[in-house]
Write an enzyme that holds these catalytic residues in place. Structure first.
Site, PDB file in Angstrom:
ATOM      1  N   ALA A 166     -17.874 -10.745   9.233  1.00 53.49           N
ATOM      2  CA  ALA A 166     -18.123 -10.484  10.649  1.00 53.49           C
ATOM      3  C   ALA A 166     -18.847 -11.676  11.266  1.00 53.49           C
ATOM      4  O   ALA A 166     -19.051 -12.703  10.619  1.00 53.49           O
ATOM      5  CB  ALA A 166     -18.954  -9.211  10.804  1.00 53.49           C
ATOM      6  N   ASN A 167     -19.217 -11.573  12.529  1.00 53.64           N
ATOM      7  CA  ASN A 167     -20.029 -12.603  13.182  1.00 53.64           C
ATOM      8  C   ASN A 167     -21.010 -11.923  14.131  1.00 53.64           C
ATOM      9  O   ASN A 167     -21.001 -10.702  14.265  1.00 53.64           O
ATOM     10  CB  ASN A 167     -19.129 -13.626  13.908  1.00 53.64           C
ATOM     11  CG  ASN A 167     -18.317 -12.980  15.011  1.00 53.64           C
ATOM     12  OD1 ASN A 167     -18.869 -12.504  16.002  1.00 53.64           O
ATOM     13  ND2 ASN A 167     -16.995 -12.932  14.844  1.00 53.64           N
ATOM     14  N   ARG A 168     -21.863 -12.718  14.769  1.00 52.39           N
ATOM     15  CA  ARG A 168     -22.996 -12.165  15.517  1.00 52.39           C
ATOM     16  C   ARG A 168     -22.682 -11.779  16.958  1.00 52.39           C
ATOM     17  O   ARG A 168     -23.592 -11.487  17.727  1.00 52.39           O
ATOM     18  CB  ARG A 168     -24.145 -13.171  15.529  1.00 52.39           C
ATOM     19  CG  ARG A 168     -24.733 -13.433  14.168  1.00 52.39           C
ATOM     20  CD  ARG A 168     -25.990 -14.293  14.299  1.00 52.39           C
ATOM     21  NE  ARG A 168     -26.424 -14.790  13.011  1.00 52.39           N
ATOM     22  CZ  ARG A 168     -27.117 -14.065  12.131  1.00 52.39           C
ATOM     23  NH1 ARG A 168     -27.455 -12.827  12.435  1.00 52.39           N
ATOM     24  NH2 ARG A 168     -27.464 -14.583  10.969  1.00 52.39           N
ATOM     25  N   ALA A 212     -15.158 -12.830  20.055  1.00 55.09           N
ATOM     26  CA  ALA A 212     -15.393 -13.812  18.993  1.00 55.09           C
ATOM     27  C   ALA A 212     -14.503 -13.419  17.818  1.00 55.09           C
ATOM     28  O   ALA A 212     -14.934 -12.739  16.883  1.00 55.09           O
ATOM     29  CB  ALA A 212     -16.861 -13.821  18.592  1.00 55.09           C
TER      30      ALA A 212
END
Ligand code: C5P
Length: 226
Positions: free
Chosen positions: A29-31, A95
């Site tokens: 995942a990402n932030r 994102a």
């Protein structure tokens, strides 16, 4: 009508991160928080647009007056965007993970006690913004991407505009500090990079960035008769 300039226009917005499964219990995942994309979807709806928001996993609530479609992976997001077409405008604020795990495990990957570590091999995900921008048929008349950069923000945004084939890039300096900078934060400093030039906005709340961006989109829709 003057205060609903986007009446009758369908706008697709992507928002949030994507989750790319490793096995049934783990993912990459990402932030991304989805704050900016969700705020933009709400702002566009307030200007009268019919908005389809395709959102990855976020804690933000579904904006009111917006049709929100929840997805997990980049491939799901690409499919949901495809299914939502046609649209006058598309804004890719998500994102999207650049890579996914090649051949996710069907069962939880277990430690075998030998100290051996698994190797993840990655494959590239579909680029939703680039494929929308390069559609021969049914390309939204205005396609907008976002660019999160940690350095040379405007240079990288210009290059991205050309590479992706979109009409505008909204570039933001996400910083590279230990606090993760703009990700999850309520403020944003953005530069609007178009074929005509660059507009740099002061540091604003993501809500205010969304309102201004929606107004700029409405103006362009009017000027270009979209
Ligand atoms: O290349 P980069 O990921 O930095 O480009 C960011 C822009 O491209 C964002 O608008 C993002 O939503 C979009 N994007 C996409 N699909 C991908 C990767 C990025 O739509 N697979």
């Amino acid at each position: 009508e003057a205060n609903r300039p986007l009446d009758g226009r369908h706008v697709i917005v992507t928002s949030g991160p994507t989750h790319e499964p490793i096995d049934p219990v783990r993912y990459i995942a990402n932030r991304s928080s989805g704050k900016q994309g969700h705020a933009l979807a709400a702002a566009l709806a307030r200007l009268g647009a019919r908005v389809t928001l395709v959102s990855g996993p976020v804690t933000e609530p579904d904006p009111t007056g917006v049709q929100t479609i929840h997805v997990e992976t980049a491939r799901d997001m690409a499919q949901a965007v495809e299914d939502a077409l046609p649209a006058s405008v598309a804004v890719c604020a998500a994102a999207v993970a650049d890579w996914r795990v090649d051949g996710e495990a069907g069962q939880k990957i277990k430690k075998d006690g030998s100290g051996a570590v698994p190797t993840l091999s990655l494959v590239e995900n579909p680029d939703i913004l680039a494929s929308l921008s390069r559609r021969n048929q049914g390309r939204p008349a205005l396609v907008i991407g976002f660019a999160a950069e940690t350095e040379k923000v405007v240079d990288h945004a210009r290059a991205k505009l050309a590479r992706k084939g979109c009409d505008w890039i909204v570039a933001n300096d996400v910083g590279s500090g230990p606090d993760g900078g703009v990700m999850g934060s309520t403020d944003n400093t953005v530069h609007i990079v178009t074929g005509e030039g660059i507009e740099s906005w002061p540091k604003l709340s993501k809500i205010e960035v969304a309102a201004r961006l929606a107004a700029r989109i409405a103006l362009t829709v009017k000027e270009r008769n979209i």
